[in-house]
Design a protein around this motif. Structure first.
Motif, PDB file in Angstrom:
ATOM      1  N   GLN A   1      13.713   5.012   6.538  1.00 24.38           N
ATOM      2  CA  GLN A   1      13.027   5.947   5.655  1.00 24.38           C
ATOM      3  C   GLN A   1      13.360   5.619   4.213  1.00 24.38           C
ATOM      4  O   GLN A   1      14.464   5.155   3.913  1.00 24.38           O
ATOM      5  N   ILE A   2      12.390   5.891   3.315  1.00 25.55           N
ATOM      6  CA  ILE A   2      12.577   5.700   1.884  1.00 25.55           C
ATOM      7  C   ILE A   2      12.353   7.040   1.181  1.00 25.55           C
ATOM      8  O   ILE A   2      11.425   7.771   1.519  1.00 25.55           O
ATOM      9  N   PHE A   3      13.261   7.367   0.262  1.00 21.20           N
ATOM     10  CA  PHE A   3      13.164   8.586  -0.545  1.00 21.20           C
ATOM     11  C   PHE A   3      13.312   8.191  -2.009  1.00 21.20           C
ATOM     12  O   PHE A   3      14.098   7.294  -2.324  1.00 21.20           O
ATOM     13  N   THR A   4      12.619   8.869  -2.892  1.00 20.64           N
ATOM     14  CA  THR A   4      12.725   8.539  -4.309  1.00 20.64           C
ATOM     15  C   THR A   4      12.935   9.792  -5.149  1.00 20.64           C
ATOM     16  O   THR A   4      12.443  10.868  -4.832  1.00 20.64           O
ATOM     17  N   GLY A   5      13.706   9.613  -6.226  1.00 20.95           N
ATOM     18  CA  GLY A   5      13.853  10.620  -7.268  1.00 20.95           C
ATOM     19  C   GLY A   5      13.458   9.974  -8.573  1.00 20.95           C
ATOM     20  O   GLY A   5      13.029   8.817  -8.608  1.00 20.95           O
ATOM     21  N   ARG A   6      13.602  10.700  -9.651  1.00 19.05           N
ATOM     22  CA  ARG A   6      13.192  10.138 -10.939  1.00 19.05           C
ATOM     23  C   ARG A   6      14.101   8.972 -11.320  1.00 19.05           C
ATOM     24  O   ARG A   6      15.278   9.167 -11.603  1.00 19.05           O
ATOM     25  N   TYR A   7      13.555   7.762 -11.321  1.00 15.87           N
ATOM     26  CA  TYR A   7      14.246   6.534 -11.722  1.00 15.87           C
ATOM     27  C   TYR A   7      15.318   6.067 -10.732  1.00 15.87           C
ATOM     28  O   TYR A   7      16.170   5.256 -11.075  1.00 15.87           O
ATOM     29  N   PHE A   8      15.310   6.561  -9.477  1.00 12.64           N
ATOM     30  CA  PHE A   8      16.265   6.060  -8.485  1.00 12.64           C
ATOM     31  C   PHE A   8      15.635   6.175  -7.100  1.00 12.64           C
ATOM     32  O   PHE A   8      14.612   6.827  -6.913  1.00 12.64           O
ATOM     33  N   ALA A   9      16.266   5.501  -6.129  1.00 10.22           N
ATOM     34  CA  ALA A   9      15.711   5.466  -4.776  1.00 10.22           C
ATOM     35  C   ALA A   9      16.823   5.422  -3.743  1.00 10.22           C
ATOM     36  O   ALA A   9      17.945   4.960  -4.022  1.00 10.22           O
ATOM     37  N   TYR A  10      16.495   5.888  -2.518  1.00 11.76           N
ATOM     38  CA  TYR A  10      17.422   5.896  -1.387  1.00 11.76           C
ATOM     39  C   TYR A  10      16.744   5.285  -0.170  1.00 11.76           C
ATOM     40  O   TYR A  10      15.563   5.538   0.084  1.00 11.76           O
ATOM     41  N   ALA A  11      17.505   4.538   0.607  1.00  9.04           N
ATOM     42  CA  ALA A  11      17.016   3.961   1.859  1.00  9.04           C
ATOM     43  C   ALA A  11      17.955   4.358   2.985  1.00  9.04           C
ATOM     44  O   ALA A  11      19.167   4.127   2.912  1.00  9.04           O
ATOM     45  N   LEU A  12      17.386   4.940   4.036  1.00 11.86           N
ATOM     46  CA  LEU A  12      18.154   5.361   5.206  1.00 11.86           C
ATOM     47  C   LEU A  12      17.953   4.358   6.336  1.00 11.86           C
ATOM     48  O   LEU A  12      16.819   4.007   6.658  1.00 11.86           O
ATOM     49  N   LYS A  13      19.045   3.910   6.934  1.00 13.92           N
ATOM     50  CA  LYS A  13      18.976   2.971   8.060  1.00 13.92           C
ATOM     51  C   LYS A  13      19.102   3.719   9.389  1.00 13.92           C
ATOM     52  O   LYS A  13      19.600   4.864   9.423  1.00 13.92           O
ATOM     53  N   PRO A  14      18.659   3.111  10.484  1.00 19.55           N
ATOM     54  CA  PRO A  14      18.721   3.794  11.794  1.00 19.55           C
ATOM     55  C   PRO A  14      20.131   4.156  12.234  1.00 19.55           C
ATOM     56  O   PRO A  14      20.307   5.076  13.042  1.00 19.55           O
ATOM     57  N   ASP A  15      21.143   3.453  11.721  1.00 22.76           N
ATOM     58  CA  ASP A  15      22.523   3.748  12.112  1.00 22.76           C
ATOM     59  C   ASP A  15      23.121   4.895  11.302  1.00 22.76           C
ATOM     60  O   ASP A  15      24.304   5.202  11.426  1.00 22.76           O
ATOM     61  N   GLY A  16      22.284   5.523  10.440  1.00 23.58           N
ATOM     62  CA  GLY A  16      22.732   6.675   9.674  1.00 23.58           C
ATOM     63  C   GLY A  16      23.412   6.337   8.366  1.00 23.58           C
ATOM     64  O   GLY A  16      23.916   7.241   7.681  1.00 23.58           O
ATOM     65  N   THR A  17      23.437   5.071   7.993  1.00 29.03           N
ATOM     66  CA  THR A  17      24.003   4.695   6.703  1.00 29.03           C
ATOM     67  C   THR A  17      22.922   4.802   5.621  1.00 29.03           C
ATOM     68  O   THR A  17      21.722   4.680   5.898  1.00 29.03           O
ATOM     69  N   LEU A  18      23.372   5.044   4.398  1.00 24.67           N
ATOM     70  CA  LEU A  18      22.465   5.335   3.289  1.00 24.67           C
ATOM     71  C   LEU A  18      22.774   4.425   2.109  1.00 24.67           C
ATOM     72  O   LEU A  18      23.943   4.223   1.759  1.00 24.67           O
ATOM     73  N   TYR A  19      21.734   3.900   1.478  1.00 29.32           N
ATOM     74  CA  TYR A  19      21.857   2.979   0.360  1.00 29.32           C
ATOM     75  C   TYR A  19      21.064   3.533  -0.818  1.00 29.32           C
ATOM     76  O   TYR A  19      20.034   4.190  -0.625  1.00 29.32           O
ATOM     77  N   ALA A  20      21.549   3.274  -2.033  1.00 29.52           N
ATOM     78  CA  ALA A  20      20.912   3.840  -3.223  1.00 29.52           C
ATOM     79  C   ALA A  20      20.981   2.864  -4.381  1.00 29.52           C
ATOM     80  O   ALA A  20      21.884   2.025  -4.452  1.00 29.52           O
ATOM     81  N   TRP A  21      20.030   2.988  -5.301  1.00 31.16           N
ATOM     82  CA  TRP A  21      20.009   2.137  -6.487  1.00 31.16           C
ATOM     83  C   TRP A  21      19.156   2.795  -7.565  1.00 31.16           C
ATOM     84  O   TRP A  21      18.394   3.711  -7.304  1.00 31.16           O
ATOM     85  N   GLY A  22      19.326   2.302  -8.800  1.00 32.92           N
ATOM     86  CA  GLY A  22      18.588   2.832  -9.934  1.00 32.92           C
ATOM     87  C   GLY A  22      19.462   3.661 -10.849  1.00 32.92           C
ATOM     88  O   GLY A  22      20.679   3.430 -10.972  1.00 32.92           O
ATOM     89  N   TYR A  23      18.868   4.646 -11.490  1.00 31.19           N
ATOM     90  CA  TYR A  23      19.545   5.490 -12.483  1.00 31.19           C
ATOM     91  C   TYR A  23      20.663   6.307 -11.839  1.00 31.19           C
ATOM     92  O   TYR A  23      20.477   6.889 -10.770  1.00 31.19           O
TER      93      TYR A  23
END
Length: 251
Positions: free
Chosen positions: A221-243
């Motif tokens: 899954q992909i989620f976005t906020g103002r100037y940043f983003a999050y990616a969720l993996k099937p194993d429940g780990t979460l990655y983020a980048w941007g502001y």
């Protein structure tokens, strides 16, 4: 949409109330309403029916019908209604096809942000129109578009295909493919495209992996906020980048 509200009934009719300065209530007027009015049909004839999805952003409203056609009304200063004009509309107009030929069909989902609009088709292709100052329409230009253009592929080769999920934030766009790879384009001042640069992109780039090694894979899954983003993996780990000015990347 700010200060305006919409209610979609089970029978596919649509009702609106609140602020109406750009005609975004779709009742043929610019009169504010303190109780619901029914959204009219194209050119004000009858009422809009068979609505399946509604999406409102910045005084512009989009209604997707069960047959895959798309209708829009309200604010059109950035050509975001997709009717080939910059004229505000107080009743729905049908969104035109590429280069203004015919009408956009087979639409599955509609998204809008900051005057830029995206339509995901059932075949996994993506179309965009409206504001394009940062290249967020993905057509290789920074030219505003008053009718849809198809989002191009990586580095502008061919077209983006197999899009499964889409997200947009302030002038940036993200497309997730079924194989778990992620692509982004548009505004990149805060590194929110995840390509290791702060260069705006007018066609998609693939989001890189942690520390820029390889590419991000297995995204669910992909989620976005103002100037940043999050990616969720099937194993429940979460990655983020941007502001990260308020620590929103959680690192």
């Amino acid at each position: 949409s700010s200060n305006s509200a919409y209610a979609l009934k089970t029978d596919g009719t649509l009702y609106a109330w609140g602020y109406n300065g750009s005609g975004q209530l779709g009742d043929g007027t610019k009169t504010n309403r303190s109780t619901p009015v029914q959204v009219k049909g194209v050119d004000g004839f009858g009422y809009l029916t068979d609505v399946e999805q509604v999406f409102a952003s910045g005084g512009s409203v989009y209604a997707l019908k069960t047959d895959g056609t798309l209708y829009a009304w309200g604010n059109n200063v950035r050509s975001q209604l997709g009717d080939g004009t910059t004229t505000n509309r107080s009743t729905p107009v049908q969104v035109k096809g590429v280069d203004g030929f015919g009408y956009l069909t087979d639409v599955e989902q509609v998204f809008a942000s900051g005057g830029s609009v995206y339509a995901l088709k059932t075949d996994g292709t993506l179309y965009a129109w409206g504001y394009n100052y940062n290249g967020q329409l993905g057509d290789g230009t920074t030219t505003n578009r008053s009718t849809p253009v198809q989002v191009k592929g990586v580095d502008g080769f061919g077209y983006l295909t197999d899009v499964e999920q889409f997200s947009t934030n302030e002038y940036s766009a993200y497309a997730l493919k079924p194989d778990g790879t992620l692509y982004a384009w548009g505004y990149n001042y805060n590194g929110q495209l995840g390509d290791g640069t702060t260069t705006n992109r007018s066609t998609p780039v693939q989001v890189k992996g942690v520390d820029g090694v390889g590419y991000l894979t297995d995204v669910e899954q992909i989620f976005t906020g103002r100037y940043f983003a999050y990616a969720l993996k099937p194993d429940g780990t979460l990655y983020a980048w941007g502001y990260n000015g308020s620590g929103q990347l959680g690192d």
